[in-house]
Design an enzyme around this catalytic site. Structure first.
Site, PDB file in Angstrom:
ATOM      1  N   SER A 190      59.430 -20.559  31.355  1.00  0.00           N
ATOM      2  CA  SER A 190      58.649 -20.517  32.582  1.00  0.00           C
ATOM      3  C   SER A 190      58.608 -21.912  33.217  1.00  0.00           C
ATOM      4  O   SER A 190      59.654 -22.496  33.488  1.00  0.00           O
ATOM      5  CB  SER A 190      57.243 -19.977  32.296  1.00  0.00           C
ATOM      6  OG  SER A 190      56.571 -19.609  33.470  1.00  0.00           O
ATOM      7  N   ARG A 225      43.070 -16.661  36.938  1.00  0.00           N
ATOM      8  CA  ARG A 225      43.732 -16.344  35.676  1.00  0.00           C
ATOM      9  C   ARG A 225      44.032 -14.852  35.577  1.00  0.00           C
ATOM     10  O   ARG A 225      45.108 -14.445  35.128  1.00  0.00           O
ATOM     11  CB  ARG A 225      42.853 -16.786  34.509  1.00  0.00           C
ATOM     12  CG  ARG A 225      43.336 -16.354  33.128  1.00  0.00           C
ATOM     13  CD  ARG A 225      44.688 -16.946  32.789  1.00  0.00           C
ATOM     14  NE  ARG A 225      45.024 -16.698  31.385  1.00  0.00           N
ATOM     15  CZ  ARG A 225      46.152 -17.068  30.811  1.00  0.00           C
ATOM     16  NH1 ARG A 225      47.057 -17.722  31.514  1.00  0.00           N
ATOM     17  NH2 ARG A 225      46.379 -16.806  29.545  1.00  0.00           N
ATOM     18  N   ASP A 238      61.125  -8.895  32.903  1.00  0.00           N
ATOM     19  CA  ASP A 238      60.450 -10.037  33.524  1.00  0.00           C
ATOM     20  C   ASP A 238      60.650  -9.961  35.030  1.00  0.00           C
ATOM     21  O   ASP A 238      61.737 -10.192  35.541  1.00  0.00           O
ATOM     22  CB  ASP A 238      61.038 -11.342  32.966  1.00  0.00           C
ATOM     23  CG  ASP A 238      60.328 -12.592  33.494  1.00  0.00           C
ATOM     24  OD1 ASP A 238      59.486 -12.466  34.407  1.00  0.00           O
ATOM     25  OD2 ASP A 238      60.619 -13.689  32.983  1.00  0.00           O
ATOM     26  N   HIS A 295      57.297 -11.081  31.360  1.00  0.00           N
ATOM     27  CA  HIS A 295      57.547 -12.521  31.346  1.00  0.00           C
ATOM     28  C   HIS A 295      57.062 -13.179  30.064  1.00  0.00           C
ATOM     29  O   HIS A 295      57.699 -14.100  29.542  1.00  0.00           O
ATOM     30  CB  HIS A 295      56.865 -13.158  32.560  1.00  0.00           C
ATOM     31  CG  HIS A 295      57.052 -14.643  32.645  1.00  0.00           C
ATOM     32  ND1 HIS A 295      58.287 -15.227  32.825  1.00  0.00           N
ATOM     33  CD2 HIS A 295      56.152 -15.668  32.570  1.00  0.00           C
ATOM     34  CE1 HIS A 295      58.156 -16.545  32.868  1.00  0.00           C
ATOM     35  NE2 HIS A 295      56.872 -16.838  32.722  1.00  0.00           N
ATOM     36  N   ASP A 296      55.943 -12.731  29.552  1.00  0.00           N
ATOM     37  CA  ASP A 296      55.369 -13.336  28.350  1.00  0.00           C
ATOM     38  C   ASP A 296      56.177 -13.070  27.090  1.00  0.00           C
ATOM     39  O   ASP A 296      55.795 -13.538  26.012  1.00  0.00           O
ATOM     40  CB  ASP A 296      53.939 -12.836  28.135  1.00  0.00           C
ATOM     41  CG  ASP A 296      52.905 -13.821  28.655  1.00  0.00           C
ATOM     42  OD1 ASP A 296      53.300 -14.873  29.189  1.00  0.00           O
ATOM     43  OD2 ASP A 296      51.694 -13.531  28.531  1.00  0.00           O
TER      44      ASP A 296
END
Length: 394
Positions: A166, A236, A332, A365-366
């Site tokens: 990232s 967040r 992602d 993505h994580d």
């Protein structure tokens, strides 16, 4: 008065047995950091952790670059959350792909951060008050320039490998472009050579949530004894959605209700996903500074590597001898495979040594932070091969 948290220097055994050394390096007026915005930052500090042992010729250094909300605690217990193992505990440690029995691992808190490296929450020597919005705007290039200054201070000229996902992947690309002679191998994961309009839009939503919180006080909340906790929590929550995939959200939560058998016809957290996001937001504010969030997201927005090289990304890697391994994930949508392929295409155009793997996963993505065996085996193989080329003993 500065609100920076003091970091203790010295060895510390983590929950999984990895020994870490925490340290803070201070750069005085004689060594200012020249920023891309046209000003210099001085004095400033860099907080970092190291793992493993530096070999005699300092050829076994692995620099781990953290993502937006990460920090230097890559493989050790976090001092605020108490979370054991670090944010990349499955990647960094004895016998793992980044083997701390073999490599000397360094992870630095980025400039603009809030875990010991100078950022907007620290004291401005000109006023004696927290910088707040008087802190200069920073870039990915500034982060990497500060990292290079730390390595110079430590007497480390060459990096065996620089790796990150990232925003960490952006730093990897910046390292490879700005200091090609110092980087033997580079592993950018789930990243891009420029931030997309969609990603800038998501960041702007988060920033506006923070700035709309009455407790933000125009960025001077530390000096006024408040904190924009609600705004930062919403920022967040919005960002965390982008780190996941629809399939992962469905698998983990679906439309399941939270501790109830039927909906309440109100605005409490009826659904598990609502409760999960609220938890993510509330716990985040305990470990992260709101202004740092503004500054670091802006640094990502400004990142456009090709723009620094005549608009041609391949020019950033012209003549490079660095060995690359680019990794992406099928689900992602924040940094999709197409973004990573653009990096690979530019490297191919520059005749660079590059490997590429797209890993099939529904974790979004994580995925680079999670248990992905194919990623682990791919990186173990690439790092092992590069180490052999480097002449590093097994």
């Amino acid at each position: 008065m500065s609100k920076s948290r003091e970091l203790k220097t010295g060895p510390a055994a983590t929950a999984d047995g990895v020994e870490a050394v925490s340290a803070v390096e201070t750069f005085g007026p004689e060594t200012p950091l020249a920023l891309d915005c046209g000003v210099s930052l001085s004095p400033f500090t860099i907080a970092y952790q190291t793992y493993g042992t530096l070999n005699a010729d300092k050829s076994n250094v692995v620099l781990v670059c953290h993502a937006l909300t990460g920090d230097q605690y890559v493989a050790s217990r976090h001092p605020i959350t108490g979370k054991p193992g670090g944010w990349w505990a499955q990647m960094v440690g004895p016998g793992l792909p980044i083997d701390t029995d073999r490599f000397f691992v360094i992870c630095q808190n980025v400039i603009g951060g809030c875990m010991g490296t100078t950022g907007p929450m620290d004291t401005d020597p000109a006023t004696g008050k927290p910088y707040g919005l008087s802190f200069p705007v920073i870039t990915i290039g500034d982060m990497v320039r500060a990292q290079a200054m730390l390595l110079d201070r430590l007497g480390i000229r060459d990096i065996f490998c620089v790796i990150g996902g990232s925003m960490g992947g952006m730093q990897v690309l910046q390292w490879a472009a700005a200091y090609p002679e110092r980087v033997f191998s580079a592993i950018p994961i789930a990243t891009a050579a420029r931030h997309s309009a969609q990603n800038i839009a998501f960041h702007e939503v988060g920033r506006q949530a923070i700035m709309a919180d009455p407790e933000w006080r125009g960025g001077a909340y530390l000096d006024e004894g408040t904190t924009p906790a609600k705004g930062l929590a919403v920022a967040r929550m919005a960002a965390h959605i982008t780190y996941l995939s629809e399939a992962a959200l469905h698998r983990k939560f679906g439309r399941n209700l939270q501790n109830r058998e039927k909906v309440t016809y109100g605005f409490d957290a009826d659904f598990q996903i609502e409760s999960y996001l609220r938890h993510q937001g509330s716990t985040f504010v305990d470990r992260f500074d709101a202004n740092s969030y503004l500054y670091i997201t802006r640094a990502m927005d400004y990142f456009d590597l090709a723009a620094d090289y005549g608009g041609v990304l391949a020019n950033a890697f012209k003549g490079t001898a660095t060995r690359f391994c680019v990794v992406s994930f099928t689900s992602d949508w924040l940094f999709p495979t197409s973004d990573n392929r653009q990096i690979v295409q530019a490297l191919n155009a520059a005749a660079a040594n590059v490997s590429f793997v797209e890993i099939a996963t529904d974790k979004g993505h994580d995925a680079f932070l999670l248990d992905e065996p194919e990623m682990f085996s791919t990186l173990r193989g690439f790092i092992g091969s590069a180490a052999k080329r480097r002449g590093l003993a097994e």
